[in-house]
Design a protein around this motif. Structure first.
Motif, mmCIF file in Angstrom:
data_model
loop_
_atom_site.group_PDB
_atom_site.id
_atom_site.type_symbol
_atom_site.label_atom_id
_atom_site.label_comp_id
_atom_site.label_asym_id
_atom_site.label_seq_id
_atom_site.Cartn_x
_atom_site.Cartn_y
_atom_site.Cartn_z
ATOM 1 N N GLY A 95 0.784 -1.226 0.000
ATOM 2 C CA GLY A 95 0.000 0.000 0.000
ATOM 3 C C GLY A 95 0.816 1.277 0.000
ATOM 4 O O GLY A 95 0.254 2.370 0.113
ATOM 5 N N LYS A 96 2.149 1.144 -0.179
ATOM 6 C CA LYS A 96 3.011 2.328 -0.115
ATOM 7 C C LYS A 96 3.188 3.030 -1.458
ATOM 8 O O LYS A 96 3.971 3.964 -1.567
ATOM 9 N N GLY A 97 2.505 2.572 -2.486
ATOM 10 C CA GLY A 97 2.576 3.281 -3.753
ATOM 11 C C GLY A 97 3.422 2.582 -4.796
ATOM 12 O O GLY A 97 4.187 1.657 -4.476
ATOM 13 N N PRO A 98 3.319 3.010 -6.050
ATOM 14 C CA PRO A 98 3.929 2.290 -7.169
ATOM 15 C C PRO A 98 5.455 2.297 -7.192
ATOM 16 O O PRO A 98 6.050 1.540 -7.951
ATOM 17 N N ASN A 99 6.097 3.136 -6.393
ATOM 18 C CA ASN A 99 7.557 3.168 -6.372
ATOM 19 C C ASN A 99 8.150 2.286 -5.277
ATOM 20 O O ASN A 99 9.373 2.229 -5.122
ATOM 21 N N THR A 100 7.305 1.610 -4.527
ATOM 22 C CA THR A 100 7.779 0.741 -3.443
ATOM 23 C C THR A 100 7.546 -0.718 -3.804
ATOM 24 O O THR A 100 6.414 -1.134 -4.048
ATOM 25 N N TRP A 101 8.623 -1.468 -3.842
ATOM 26 C CA TRP A 101 8.536 -2.892 -4.157
ATOM 27 C C TRP A 101 8.103 -3.685 -2.929
ATOM 28 O O TRP A 101 8.586 -3.445 -1.815
ATOM 29 N N ILE A 102 7.215 -4.632 -3.121
ATOM 30 C CA ILE A 102 6.882 -5.620 -2.101
ATOM 31 C C ILE A 102 7.794 -6.822 -2.348
ATOM 32 O O ILE A 102 7.808 -7.373 -3.453
ATOM 33 N N GLU A 103 8.549 -7.210 -1.324
ATOM 34 C CA GLU A 103 9.548 -8.258 -1.527
ATOM 35 C C GLU A 103 9.327 -9.435 -0.584
ATOM 36 O O GLU A 103 8.859 -9.278 0.547
ATOM 37 N N GLY A 104 9.676 -10.604 -1.069
ATOM 38 C CA GLY A 104 9.612 -11.814 -0.268
ATOM 39 C C GLY A 104 10.765 -12.730 -0.632
ATOM 40 O O GLY A 104 11.496 -12.487 -1.599
ATOM 41 N N TRP A 105 10.936 -13.789 0.116
ATOM 42 C CA TRP A 105 12.054 -14.706 -0.138
ATOM 43 C C TRP A 105 11.761 -16.073 0.461
ATOM 44 O O TRP A 105 10.951 -16.220 1.368
ATOM 45 N N GLY A 106 12.410 -17.099 -0.100
ATOM 46 C CA GLY A 106 12.485 -18.386 0.547
ATOM 47 C C GLY A 106 11.513 -19.461 0.111
ATOM 48 O O GLY A 106 11.544 -20.567 0.651
ATOM 49 N N PHE A 107 10.640 -19.204 -0.890
ATOM 50 C CA PHE A 107 9.684 -20.261 -1.229
ATOM 51 C C PHE A 107 10.375 -21.427 -1.944
ATOM 52 O O PHE A 107 11.348 -21.253 -2.667
ATOM 53 N N ASP A 108 9.850 -22.594 -1.702
ATOM 54 C CA ASP A 108 10.286 -23.816 -2.383
ATOM 55 C C ASP A 108 9.009 -24.537 -2.802
ATOM 56 O O ASP A 108 8.237 -24.973 -1.950
ATOM 57 N N GLU A 109 8.793 -24.641 -4.097
ATOM 58 C CA GLU A 109 7.530 -25.179 -4.599
ATOM 59 C C GLU A 109 7.254 -26.598 -4.105
ATOM 60 O O GLU A 109 6.098 -26.997 -3.960
#
Length: 523
Positions: A95-109
């Motif tokens: 919700g911080k706007g189009p210039n802020t990336w939402i990031e995640g890590w660590g998934f293993d399908e």
């Protein structure tokens, strides 16, 4: 001058312990028995166990810095794509706007309920206005939403980069899944180019993370020249308070046409060049002799000729050569190209590091032992701790028996360091030295499976892997031991790692971290 007394102090030299040591001007000037201390300025350790400051010789601090403000898409909290979407919606970036990336890590399908990777359509349900980027557990592959693909300029007509693959739906649209490092870099460069100052801030903020894990020195194994120079990122971060000593290893493909020489410095240095031979076992891209159940043998990312070119470059510029090689075919290729070459680095520093060395046969270990080249083996027990299911699924029984042979590595006489490769594994504490040491000693995985128990090593050897062995591998010449002439970088533990029941090793924490004789972290 300050003397520390009444401790159980592991010096990092063989199996030598002392009970006291003296620090002056940031260095150890004496180590011995408490009874011999006559100083007025003393600190009582009250029987606590003290280790030399820990060294993570193979890690990815830029990725860690991103991960610390991103969302852990790992067990035990995230076990499905639906749970992943919910977790990402709870990101502070949402919700911080189009210039802020939402990031995640660590998934293993293989650990997700849907038994597949998330794709752009899944992530677009979180947001189509903000770019979203999630690293797979191996940090080789990643996934982005439609906005991230747009910012990176990726569409159905974008060609695969060399050594990477842009996956597509049946209708031709990119799925958002970027397989292998070269493809992931397309998203990463778009993300990093957008906010250099954010990257610096994240790096500075990550300093405490290392210190609370007792890590005083790190090997940055993904040095880049684009979209900016990794050395500049570190210089600016150090100027603003980043504390761990750092050695940078540049990816060869980014410097092969440039002049990059080794540099010296206690806080920050250019140490080596990095080559990728293959991918990962959990991603079915490690280059193996035997086929995966899918019929593939993985990906060979570097030819013998290109590897020989990297060797020549490293020799010319006095750099260490670090080669990512997980599959047995990849490791054998490294040995074949380098075993008869005279080492070029002085002071016994290994000229060639084999990173991961995941699958090694007796013959390979004997070749390492008998080679003219002096090798280091830099491996990660956290991988079989967290990814046992993938290894069991993708390797046959013969291959599995060659996985992470820690005792045999040490017996090969190659300097063997333990490290994390963080955050490249599906675990919420990917670079905890104590989980790695626990796995090395017990050979027990997170699912309680026992992995090749004959390759267990002692606690002493495992601690060496994070102290003096790691210092030798990473050329941290003033670290790794608590003896006169070494820097006064040390950690005080909550429990005695040498005597607690093995099952409790993973629960040990750092009570205090000291660098140059100054306390830089207290629990």
């Amino acid at each position: 001058m300050t003397s520390f007394i009444n401790g159980k102090v592991f010096t990092g030299f063989g199996n030598k312990f002392v009970s006291a040591f003296t620090v002056e001007h940031g260095e150890i000037v004496w180590a011995g028995d408490t009874a011999d201390v006559n100083d007025d300025n003393i600190i009582d350790l009250n029987g606590k166990t003290v280790l030399p400051g820990l060294i993570d010789a193979h890690t990815h601090p830029k990725y860690i810095a991103d991960a610390l403000h991103g969302v852990a898409c790992t067990p035990p909290n995230v076990n499905s794509i639906e749970e992943m979407k919910a977790a990402l919606k709870n990101s502070p970036a949402f919700g911080k706007g189009p210039n802020t990336w939402i990031e995640g890590w660590g998934f293993d399908e293989t650990k997700l309920a849907e038994h597949r990777s998330p794709n752009r359509d899944d992530l677009d349900q979180i947001s189509t206005e903000q770019p979203i980027f999630i690293y797979r557990s191996d940090c080789h592959s990643s996934v982005g939403n439609s906005k991230a693909l747009e910012l990176a300029g990726i569409d159905e007509n974008t060609p695969d980069p060399k050594g990477g693959f842009i996956e597509h739906f049946s209708d031709g649209r990119p799925t958002g899944f970027m397989r292998e490092v070269a493809a992931s870099q397309l998203l990463i460069q778009a993300k990093s180019a957008q906010s250099y100052e954010t990257d610096v801030t994240n790096m500075v903020n990550s300093s405490t993370h290392y210190l609370e894990n007792g890590i005083v020195a790190i090997g940055e194994m993904m040095g880049r020249k684009q979209p900016y120079d990794t050395l500049k990122l570190y210089e600016d971060s150090v100027a603003k308070g980043f504390k761990p000593k750092s050695s940078i290893y540049y990816v060869f493909s980014e410097i092969r046409d440039q002049q990059v020489d080794a540099t010296e410095g206690d806080q920050l240095r250019i140490a080596g060049v990095k080559v990728f031979m293959d991918g990962s076992i959990s991603g079915e891209t490690a280059f193996n002799f035997d086929k995966y159940p899918s019929g593939n043998t993985g990906v060979a990312l570097t030819t013998p000729e290109r590897l020989a070119e990297a060797v020549a470059y490293a020799k010319q510029h006095n750099l260490q050569l670090a080669v990512h090689a997980m599959g047995d075919a990849a490791i054998q290729r490294v040995i074949d190209v380098t075993k008869d070459i005279e080492p070029w680095l002085a002071d016994g520093i290994p000229s060639v590091r084999i990173e991961h060395a995941s699958l090694m046969t007796d013959d390979m270990l004997n070749q390492v032992k008998d080679a003219k080249m002096n090798y280091a083996l830099v491996t990660q027990p956290i991988f079989y701790f967290t990814e046992d299911e993938s290894y069991r699924q993708f390797l046959n029984s013969k291959q599995f028996k060659t996985a992470y042979r820690l005792k045999s590595m040490i017996d090969s006489t190659a300097v063997t360091a333990l490290s994390s490769d963080a955050p490249c594994t599906p675990w919420a504490e990917p670079d905890s030295p104590f989980y790695s040491i626990y796995a090395a000693v017990t050979r027990k995985a997170a699912n309680d499976d026992i992995v090749n128990p004959e390759e267990a090593i002692s606690v002493l050897d495992a601690v060496h892997g994070y102290t003096d062995f790691a210092a030798q591998v990473g050329s941290f010449e003033h670290n790794g031991r608590l003896l006169p002439g070494f820097d006064a970088d040390f950690v005080i533990l909550t429990d005695d790692i040498f005597t607690v029941p093995e099952e409790q090793i993973k629960d040990i924490r750092v009570e205090q971290t000291w660098m140059a004789g100054n306390k830089v972290y207290s629990k």
